[in-house]
Scaffold this motif. Structure first.
Motif, PDB file in Angstrom:
ATOM      1  N   SER A 112      36.508 -23.227  -0.436  1.00 28.09           N
ATOM      2  CA  SER A 112      37.065 -23.186   0.920  1.00 28.09           C
ATOM      3  C   SER A 112      38.588 -23.257   0.894  1.00 28.09           C
ATOM      4  CB  SER A 112      36.496 -24.341   1.749  1.00 28.09           C
ATOM      5  OG  SER A 112      36.945 -24.280   3.076  1.00 28.09           O
ATOM      6  N   ASN A 149      34.929 -23.870   6.702  1.00 27.81           N
ATOM      7  CA  ASN A 149      36.342 -24.212   6.553  1.00 27.81           C
ATOM      8  C   ASN A 149      36.507 -25.621   5.990  1.00 27.81           C
ATOM      9  OD1 ASN A 149      36.582 -26.207   8.801  1.00 27.81           O
ATOM     10  ND2 ASN A 149      36.172 -24.436  10.095  1.00 27.81           N
ATOM     11  N   GLU A 201      41.256 -20.373   2.153  1.00 27.53           N
ATOM     12  CA  GLU A 201      42.249 -20.624   3.194  1.00 27.53           C
ATOM     13  C   GLU A 201      43.685 -20.511   2.697  1.00 27.53           C
ATOM     14  OE1 GLU A 201      41.606 -24.089   5.592  1.00 27.53           O
ATOM     15  OE2 GLU A 201      39.464 -23.706   5.803  1.00 27.53           O
TER      16      GLU A 201
END
Length: 427
Positions: free
Chosen positions: A100, A326, A104
């Protein structure tokens, strides 16, 4: 006597093993929200993210065994169950979180690719490396960690000297305890009880003729050096986050803030390099977790390669399923597991560094049981049964701060030791 060079080599290895995704993304947002209470929150964060993990390494220096040895004074069955829980949590939460963070920081800012695609490719490669061990990851780790540290030091240095020491008002109700609980999310106490065993094996292989005391001294010295390095990085990142309170939106995410700090300090190119380095560093961490978990399961099934393969595949599938969420979501989901396992882990670390005179099997069992019982309200509070936890268990000291187990555990430790000292032959 082992040379001083060996102390620095071991300290660097420990720092590299500890320094993962959570260590990078947590401190800056903590400082951002802490405002003028940044120093208080740093102290709290350092207790659970530096002191406790390093005490875990010191416990390994004393035991010089494996993760199983941490709970052996309670019972062999407890030790195995505890180890299974630790490895299960590791492949379910911190391992997917690396995917994750990679998405990101290293993928999403540059390419319009879904998190499902990123996590699938990411853990497909993790499985390949786990099934085909290679020294390349170790070599990469030795290069990546210094590079990441260099960039972070530049970011911290430029930020500190570019902004006036004008801090905003904190948005956190209890900075000290919030810092302690946020330190849970680094998973470093869990990491300490796992990687400490890895360090022991490494030292035994390199120094077959070293005495118990030599190895104990080496691990202790290296542990404190690694801890000091972690503390300085955390201090700098928390301070940097606190200094830029007017430069970012109040709802900024952890990864966005770290990227923003890097762009402000080093420009887009600097952020690009940091993103790539973080992505590869996260990957090596994920491979280490999946491989370590598979190794543990194989050791419990008569060194079965099938058990290793099934575990590696399972860990990779879990990584894909969880890694597509996320970072904020994974951190939120991790909280109940951490509120359950962290108090027990902290107690086991503290008891294992306690002198034998005050850490009998009876003390281990009594303190661990009480810790488990009194951490239940904190666990309930973390799974949205807050009202039940507050109303029913409000009489427990520190319970409103999710630390209701601390005082009962300490009292039972004292009482049990008083009783034990009166009866020298007690178990």
């Amino acid at each position: 006597m082992l040379k001083k060079k060996e102390i620095f080599v071991t300290a660097f290895a420990l720092f590299s093993l500890f320094f993962g995704a959570g260590n990078l993304i947590l401190p800056s947002l903590l400082g951002f929200n802490a405002g003028n209470q940044w120093l208080i929150i740093t102290i709290g964060f350092s207790i659970s993210a530096v002191i406790i993990p390093i005490l875990g390494i010191l416990a390994h220096a004393k035991l010089q065994g494996t993760l199983i040895d941490f709970g052996k004074k309670i019972s062999p069955t407890f030790s195995v169950i505890y180890a299974f829980l630790i490895y299960s949590i590791s492949i379910t939460l911190p391992s997917p979180r690396t995917a994750s963070v990679t998405h990101e920081m290293a993928i999403q800012p540059f390419w319009d690719i879904s998190s499902w695609f990123t996590s699938s490719i990411y853990f497909g490669l993790v499985l390949v490396f786990a099934m085909n061990r290679s020294k390349i990851l170790g070599i990469l780790g030795k290069i990546l960690t210094p590079a990441i540290i260099l960039i972070l030091l530049l970011v911290i240095g430029i930020t500190v000297f570019s902004f006036s020491f004008d801090f905003g008002t904190t948005t956190i109700t209890s900075p000290f305890t919030n810092g302690i609980l946020e330190g849970y999310q680094t998973f470093d106490a869990i990491g300490a009880v796992v990687v400490g065993g890895v360090i022991i094996i490494s030292i035994n292989l390199r120094h077959k003729n070293a005495t118990y005391e030599d190895k104990k001294s080496l691990i202790r010295s290296a542990g404190w050096l690694a801890g000091l390095a972690l503390f300085l990085i955390y201090l700098g990142l928390i301070l940097s986050g606190a200094l830029v309170h007017d430069n970012f939106d109040a709802n900024t995410t952890r990864t966005a803030l770290l990227s923003g700090l890097t762009i402000n300090s080093l420009g887009t190119i600097g952020n690009f390099f940091l993103s790539i380095l973080v992505g590869v560093a996260c990957f090596t961490t994920a491979v280490g977790i999946v491989t370590g978990t598979a190794d543990f399961v194989r050791s419990r099934f008569n060194d079965s390669q099938l058990a290793y393969t099934i575990t590696a595949i399972t860990g990779s599938i879990l990584g894909v399923l969880m890694g597509q969420f996320n970072v904020g979501y994974i951190i939120a989901v991790a909280l109940p597991a951490l509120m359950f396992i962290y108090p027990i882990t902290i107690i086991l670390i503290l008891l294992n560094v306690t002198p034998e005179k005050y850490a009998s099997p009876l003390v281990f069992r009594a303190v661990t049981i009480v810790t488990f019982i009194f951490s239940i309200p904190d666990f309930l509070g973390s799974i949205n049964t807050v009202d039940i936890a507050k109303d029913t268990f409000s009489w427990i000291p520190l319970q409103p701060y999710s630390l209701g187990w601390v005082l009962p555990a300490f009292l039972v430790f004292v009482i049990t030791n008083v009783l034990t000292q009166k009866k020298p032959n007690s178990i």
